[in-house]
Design a protein around this motif. Sequence first.
Motif, short mmCIF file in Angstrom:
data_model
loop_
_atom_site.label_atom_id
_atom_site.label_comp_id
_atom_site.label_asym_id
_atom_site.label_seq_id
_atom_site.Cartn_x
_atom_site.Cartn_y
_atom_site.Cartn_z
N PRO A 134 0.74 -1.17 -0.15
CA PRO A 134 -0.18 -0.08 -0.13
C PRO A 134 0.97 1.33 -0.03
N PHE A 135 0.19 2.42 -0.39
CA PHE A 135 0.77 3.79 -0.35
C PHE A 135 1.34 3.96 1.03
N ALA A 136 2.16 4.79 1.52
CA ALA A 136 2.42 5.20 2.76
C ALA A 136 2.70 6.71 2.37
N LEU A 137 2.36 7.66 3.34
CA LEU A 137 2.77 9.06 3.20
C LEU A 137 4.30 9.08 3.10
N ALA A 138 5.09 8.30 3.83
CA ALA A 138 6.54 8.44 3.69
C ALA A 138 7.08 7.87 2.48
N ASP A 139 6.31 7.76 1.59
CA ASP A 139 7.10 7.60 0.30
C ASP A 139 6.97 8.68 -0.77
N ALA A 140 6.74 9.99 -0.14
CA ALA A 140 6.41 10.99 -1.04
C ALA A 140 7.75 11.56 -1.69
N ASP A 141 8.76 11.37 -1.03
CA ASP A 141 10.05 11.91 -1.88
C ASP A 141 10.53 10.96 -2.88
N GLU A 142 10.51 9.89 -2.67
CA GLU A 142 10.86 8.76 -4.10
C GLU A 142 9.87 8.88 -4.96
N PHE A 143 8.72 8.89 -4.52
CA PHE A 143 7.51 9.02 -5.50
C PHE A 143 7.47 9.83 -6.28
N THR A 144 7.70 11.30 -5.82
CA THR A 144 7.51 12.47 -6.50
C THR A 144 8.83 12.63 -7.49
N ARG A 187 10.58 10.11 -8.58
CA ARG A 187 10.17 9.46 -9.92
C ARG A 187 9.41 9.84 -10.87
N SER A 188 8.10 10.60 -10.14
CA SER A 188 7.46 11.31 -11.18
C SER A 188 7.94 12.26 -11.98
N GLY A 204 16.30 -4.25 -3.27
CA GLY A 204 16.42 -2.98 -2.97
C GLY A 204 15.32 -2.18 -2.54
N GLY A 205 14.18 -2.31 -3.15
CA GLY A 205 13.04 -1.76 -2.66
C GLY A 205 12.45 -0.54 -3.56
N ALA A 206 13.17 -0.25 -4.44
CA ALA A 206 12.83 0.85 -5.44
C ALA A 206 11.36 0.81 -6.05
N ILE A 207 10.69 1.92 -5.98
CA ILE A 207 9.34 2.16 -6.60
C ILE A 207 9.42 1.97 -8.07
N TYR A 230 -2.93 2.87 -13.51
CA TYR A 230 -1.42 2.71 -13.25
C TYR A 230 -0.26 3.13 -14.13
N GLY A 231 0.89 3.24 -13.72
CA GLY A 231 2.01 4.00 -14.16
C GLY A 231 3.40 3.32 -13.96
N ALA A 232 4.12 3.19 -14.87
CA ALA A 232 5.31 2.88 -14.68
C ALA A 232 6.26 4.15 -14.42
N PHE A 233 7.29 3.93 -13.67
CA PHE A 233 8.34 4.84 -13.66
C PHE A 233 9.39 4.57 -14.64
N ALA A 234 10.14 5.76 -15.11
CA ALA A 234 11.02 5.39 -16.49
C ALA A 234 12.18 4.61 -15.99
N HIS A 235 12.48 4.47 -14.93
CA HIS A 235 13.85 3.63 -14.69
C HIS A 235 13.30 2.12 -14.59
N ALA A 236 11.91 1.85 -14.69
CA ALA A 236 11.65 0.41 -14.62
C ALA A 236 10.86 0.10 -15.93
N ALA A 237 10.66 0.89 -16.78
CA ALA A 237 9.71 0.98 -18.06
C ALA A 237 10.49 -0.11 -19.02
N GLY A 238 9.65 -1.17 -19.55
CA GLY A 238 10.42 -2.06 -20.43
C GLY A 238 10.94 -3.22 -19.73
N ARG A 239 10.90 -3.30 -18.68
CA ARG A 239 11.49 -4.42 -17.88
C ARG A 239 10.53 -5.65 -17.38
#
Length: 190
Positions: free
Chosen positions: A18-28, A30-31, A74-77, A98-107
């Motif tokens: 699940p989403f957590a408020l603590a994920d803000a820095d990494e999520f934003t 990546r966005s 490693g746990g990366a989103i 849904y959406g993939a982040f660029a570093h993970a796209a195509g994998r």
Amino acid sequence: MTDEHPFAAVGPRVGIRPFALADADEFTARSRESRELHRPWLFPPDSADAYARYAGGLIDDPAKHGFLVCERDGGAIAGFININNVVQGGFRCGALGYGAFAHAAGRGLMSEGLGLVIRHAFGPLGLHRLEINAQPANTASLALARRAGFRLEGFSPDFLFIDGAWRDHERWAITAEMVAARDATAATSG
């Protein structure tokens, strides 16, 4: 993954949680890195305030279930998959976004994550049907729906208001019975 944010389900390379408020820095971050990949289809939050509103809505609304797709190593989103507009009763359905982040796209990470979300939706969440609505030119989104076994059910003109205009969408769906039949076929041929 941390003990504070355990996975709801795991596969060979990813887990969903699940989403957590603590994920803000990494999520934003990546966005922001993924703007070129997402536009014009998707506008995930890219600031702390926007993330707090977005994640808060997913966390607090019983008609929504938001999941981060995270790499097990490693746990990366890698991306996110939300079940929105959940209706119980005789319908037991939800709409996926849904959406993939660029570093993970195509994998293949989002395909694996979507499989986990589908199983979670049809298992612990007790849903019967999931729907995906995607713009016809969004080939990556449509390919993900096809790979996951969704069937095309129709076309909806002027369906969703995105980026300042009403956009046409294709409607795709999968049911618990479709997944069970696919699993049974795989078990007998594997």
